[in-house]
Design a protein around this motif. Structure first.
Motif, PDB file in Angstrom:
ATOM      1  N   LEU A  86       0.835  -1.196   0.000  1.00  0.00           N
ATOM      2  CA  LEU A  86       0.000   0.000   0.000  1.00  0.00           C
ATOM      3  C   LEU A  86       0.872   1.250   0.000  1.00  0.00           C
ATOM      4  CD1 LEU A  86      -3.088   0.689   0.159  1.00  0.00           C
ATOM      5  CD2 LEU A  86      -2.766   0.960   2.627  1.00  0.00           C
ATOM      6  N   GLN A  87       2.012   1.173   0.681  1.00  0.00           N
ATOM      7  CA  GLN A  87       2.941   2.307   0.709  1.00  0.00           C
ATOM      8  C   GLN A  87       3.527   2.598  -0.665  1.00  0.00           C
ATOM      9  OE1 GLN A  87       5.724   1.099   3.774  1.00  0.00           O
ATOM     10  NE2 GLN A  87       4.907   2.620   5.201  1.00  0.00           N
ATOM     11  N   ASP A  88       3.780   1.545  -1.445  1.00  0.00           N
ATOM     12  CA  ASP A  88       4.343   1.749  -2.781  1.00  0.00           C
ATOM     13  C   ASP A  88       3.455   2.662  -3.615  1.00  0.00           C
ATOM     14  OD1 ASP A  88       6.473   0.058  -2.229  1.00  0.00           O
ATOM     15  OD2 ASP A  88       5.466  -1.715  -3.048  1.00  0.00           O
ATOM     16  N   TRP A  89       2.152   2.463  -3.501  1.00  0.00           N
ATOM     17  CA  TRP A  89       1.204   3.200  -4.343  1.00  0.00           C
ATOM     18  C   TRP A  89       0.712   4.498  -3.706  1.00  0.00           C
ATOM     19  CZ3 TRP A  89      -0.096   2.299  -9.295  1.00  0.00           C
ATOM     20  CH2 TRP A  89       0.237   1.056  -9.848  1.00  0.00           C
ATOM     21  N   PHE A  90       0.456   4.462  -2.392  1.00  0.00           N
ATOM     22  CA  PHE A  90      -0.239   5.587  -1.760  1.00  0.00           C
ATOM     23  C   PHE A  90       0.542   6.229  -0.621  1.00  0.00           C
ATOM     24  CE2 PHE A  90      -3.477   2.691  -3.455  1.00  0.00           C
ATOM     25  CZ  PHE A  90      -4.199   3.552  -4.264  1.00  0.00           C
ATOM     26  N   GLY A  91       1.775   5.809  -0.406  1.00  0.00           N
ATOM     27  CA  GLY A  91       2.544   6.396   0.675  1.00  0.00           C
ATOM     28  C   GLY A  91       1.960   6.053   2.035  1.00  0.00           C
ATOM     29  N   GLY A  92       2.098   6.961   2.980  1.00  0.00           N
ATOM     30  CA  GLY A  92       1.576   6.716   4.320  1.00  0.00           C
ATOM     31  C   GLY A  92       2.479   5.789   5.106  1.00  0.00           C
ATOM     32  N   ARG A  93       2.009   5.358   6.246  1.00  0.00           N
ATOM     33  CA  ARG A  93       2.846   4.547   7.152  1.00  0.00           C
ATOM     34  C   ARG A  93       2.402   3.098   7.243  1.00  0.00           C
ATOM     35  NH1 ARG A  93       0.743   7.082  12.903  1.00  0.00           N
ATOM     36  NH2 ARG A  93      -1.482   6.696  12.557  1.00  0.00           N
ATOM     37  N   HIS A  94       1.355   2.726   6.513  1.00  0.00           N
ATOM     38  CA  HIS A  94       0.817   1.376   6.620  1.00  0.00           C
ATOM     39  C   HIS A  94       1.454   0.470   5.563  1.00  0.00           C
ATOM     40  CE1 HIS A  94      -2.044   3.087   9.372  1.00  0.00           C
ATOM     41  NE2 HIS A  94      -2.568   3.866   8.435  1.00  0.00           N
ATOM     42  N   ASN A  95       2.373  -0.383   6.015  1.00  0.00           N
ATOM     43  CA  ASN A  95       3.044  -1.313   5.103  1.00  0.00           C
ATOM     44  C   ASN A  95       2.185  -2.572   4.948  1.00  0.00           C
ATOM     45  OD1 ASN A  95       4.967  -2.447   3.437  1.00  0.00           O
ATOM     46  ND2 ASN A  95       6.231  -3.180   5.136  1.00  0.00           N
ATOM     47  N   ILE A  96       1.099  -2.427   4.205  1.00  0.00           N
ATOM     48  CA  ILE A  96       0.111  -3.492   4.051  1.00  0.00           C
ATOM     49  C   ILE A  96       0.228  -4.089   2.656  1.00  0.00           C
ATOM     50  CG2 ILE A  96      -2.363  -3.999   4.017  1.00  0.00           C
ATOM     51  CD1 ILE A  96      -2.751  -1.706   5.985  1.00  0.00           C
ATOM     52  N   GLU A  97       0.200  -5.406   2.575  1.00  0.00           N
ATOM     53  CA  GLU A  97       0.337  -6.088   1.291  1.00  0.00           C
ATOM     54  C   GLU A  97      -0.938  -5.948   0.457  1.00  0.00           C
ATOM     55  OE1 GLU A  97       2.362 -10.222  -0.175  1.00  0.00           O
ATOM     56  OE2 GLU A  97       0.775 -10.392   1.334  1.00  0.00           O
ATOM     57  N   ILE A  98      -0.767  -5.700  -0.831  1.00  0.00           N
ATOM     58  CA  ILE A  98      -1.904  -5.626  -1.747  1.00  0.00           C
ATOM     59  C   ILE A  98      -1.596  -6.472  -2.985  1.00  0.00           C
ATOM     60  CG2 ILE A  98      -2.616  -3.323  -0.980  1.00  0.00           C
ATOM     61  CD1 ILE A  98      -1.309  -2.157  -3.465  1.00  0.00           C
ATOM     62  N   THR A  99      -2.650  -6.944  -3.643  1.00  0.00           N
ATOM     63  CA  THR A  99      -2.469  -7.645  -4.909  1.00  0.00           C
ATOM     64  C   THR A  99      -2.571  -6.651  -6.052  1.00  0.00           C
ATOM     65  OG1 THR A  99      -4.840  -8.155  -5.123  1.00  0.00           O
ATOM     66  CG2 THR A  99      -3.452  -9.795  -4.042  1.00  0.00           C
ATOM     67  N   GLU A 100      -1.814  -6.926  -7.089  1.00  0.00           N
ATOM     68  CA  GLU A 100      -1.889  -6.172  -8.345  1.00  0.00           C
ATOM     69  C   GLU A 100      -2.307  -7.130  -9.449  1.00  0.00           C
ATOM     70  OE1 GLU A 100       1.084  -3.337  -9.866  1.00  0.00           O
ATOM     71  OE2 GLU A 100       2.094  -3.640  -7.937  1.00  0.00           O
ATOM     72  N   GLU A 101      -3.443  -6.852 -10.067  1.00  0.00           N
ATOM     73  CA  GLU A 101      -3.875  -7.595 -11.244  1.00  0.00           C
ATOM     74  C   GLU A 101      -3.809  -6.643 -12.430  1.00  0.00           C
ATOM     75  OE1 GLU A 101      -7.244 -10.662 -10.175  1.00  0.00           O
ATOM     76  OE2 GLU A 101      -7.632  -8.777  -9.117  1.00  0.00           O
ATOM     77  N   VAL A 102      -3.009  -6.990 -13.414  1.00  0.00           N
ATOM     78  CA  VAL A 102      -2.693  -6.076 -14.513  1.00  0.00           C
ATOM     79  C   VAL A 102      -3.118  -6.696 -15.836  1.00  0.00           C
ATOM     80  CG1 VAL A 102      -0.868  -4.717 -15.596  1.00  0.00           C
ATOM     81  CG2 VAL A 102      -0.674  -5.346 -13.179  1.00  0.00           C
ATOM     82  N   ILE A 103      -3.734  -5.885 -16.696  1.00  0.00           N
ATOM     83  CA  ILE A 103      -4.100  -6.356 -18.027  1.00  0.00           C
ATOM     84  C   ILE A 103      -3.864  -5.240 -19.042  1.00  0.00           C
ATOM     85  CG2 ILE A 103      -6.538  -5.742 -17.651  1.00  0.00           C
ATOM     86  CD1 ILE A 103      -7.272  -8.072 -19.532  1.00  0.00           C
TER      87      ILE A 103
END
Length: 230
Positions: A173-190
């Protein structure tokens, strides 16, 4: 109403016609769009910053994917990109328009969709649940994609975008939106083929922090800060 026929996409055609109907039915649009002549050329697809174009886009989404019917169908469609594709086929709409409507009708699911071209972000839509997370930076148009993401790597190969290839992985979540919450997210890309853009569906995997717990943590950190008097 005329639309581009070289784009072989029934969803694009439906959205184009619905967008123009929005200009016809929404108050003030006819005077605005014909202010400079007898022909108006729209830029549909949520890409324009013009107020009237965006209003017509939202009209089209509501006309083609009415919220009560759409949310009912969402319950049976599953999750993520697969659900969006199922709903696209059901509604006969474009993938991007369906993805945006999916996010708009997912108030409790922390999700976002990102449309990008090369290294640049065209736009991002966040669900209400994700917007409520404290401290996030909202992605703006024309920002650069974060480097440590699946989307950034995918977009470096234009042939994958043009061939409508796919990729999936995880980031933070930090990679995309910054902030302090290092929370894992999935990326589905097409890749979106001849459109030469990429659609990314971001879904938060872990539980989001409770706002009250975050406030208590902030207060505790503040109490630890040393204070000096002169």
């Amino acid at each position: 109403i005329a639309y581009a026929t070289h784009i072989d996409n029934i969803g694009f055609q439906h959205f184009s016609v619905a967008h123009e109907l929005g200009h016809y039915f929404l108050p003030g649009h006819i005077d605005a769009v014909f202010a400079d002549g007898d022909v108006h050329e729209s830029r549909a697809g949520f890409a324009s910053g013009d107020r009237y174009e965006l209003e017509a886009d939202h009209f089209a989404a509501g006309l083609l994917m009415p919220r009560p019917l759409f949310t009912d169908a969402m319950r049976r469609a599953g999750d993520g990109l697969a659900a969006i594709e199922t709903l696209k086929d059901l509604c006969q709409t474009s993938l991007t328009a369906t993805a945006i409507r999916y996010i708009q009708c997912s108030p409790r699911d922390p999700m976002a969709i990102v449309l990008s071209t090369g290294a640049q972000i065209n736009y991002c839509f966040m669900s209400d649940a994700l917007k409520e997370v404290d401290g996030l930076n909202w992605i703006r148009k024309r920002e650069l994609l974060p480097n440590d993401t699946v989307t950034f790597t995918f977009n470096r190969d234009a042939s994958r975008v043009r061939s409508a290839d796919r990729a999936e992985g995880t980031s933070s979540l930090q990679d995309w939106f910054g902030g302090r919450h290092n929370i894992e997210i999935t990326e589905e890309v097409i890749g979106l083929g001849s459109y030469e853009k990429t659609l990314t569906v971001l879904t938060v995997l872990d539980d989001l922090p409770d706002p009250e717990e975050t406030e208590e943590e902030d207060a505790l950190v503040e109490s630890w800060q040393p204070k000096f008097r002169r």
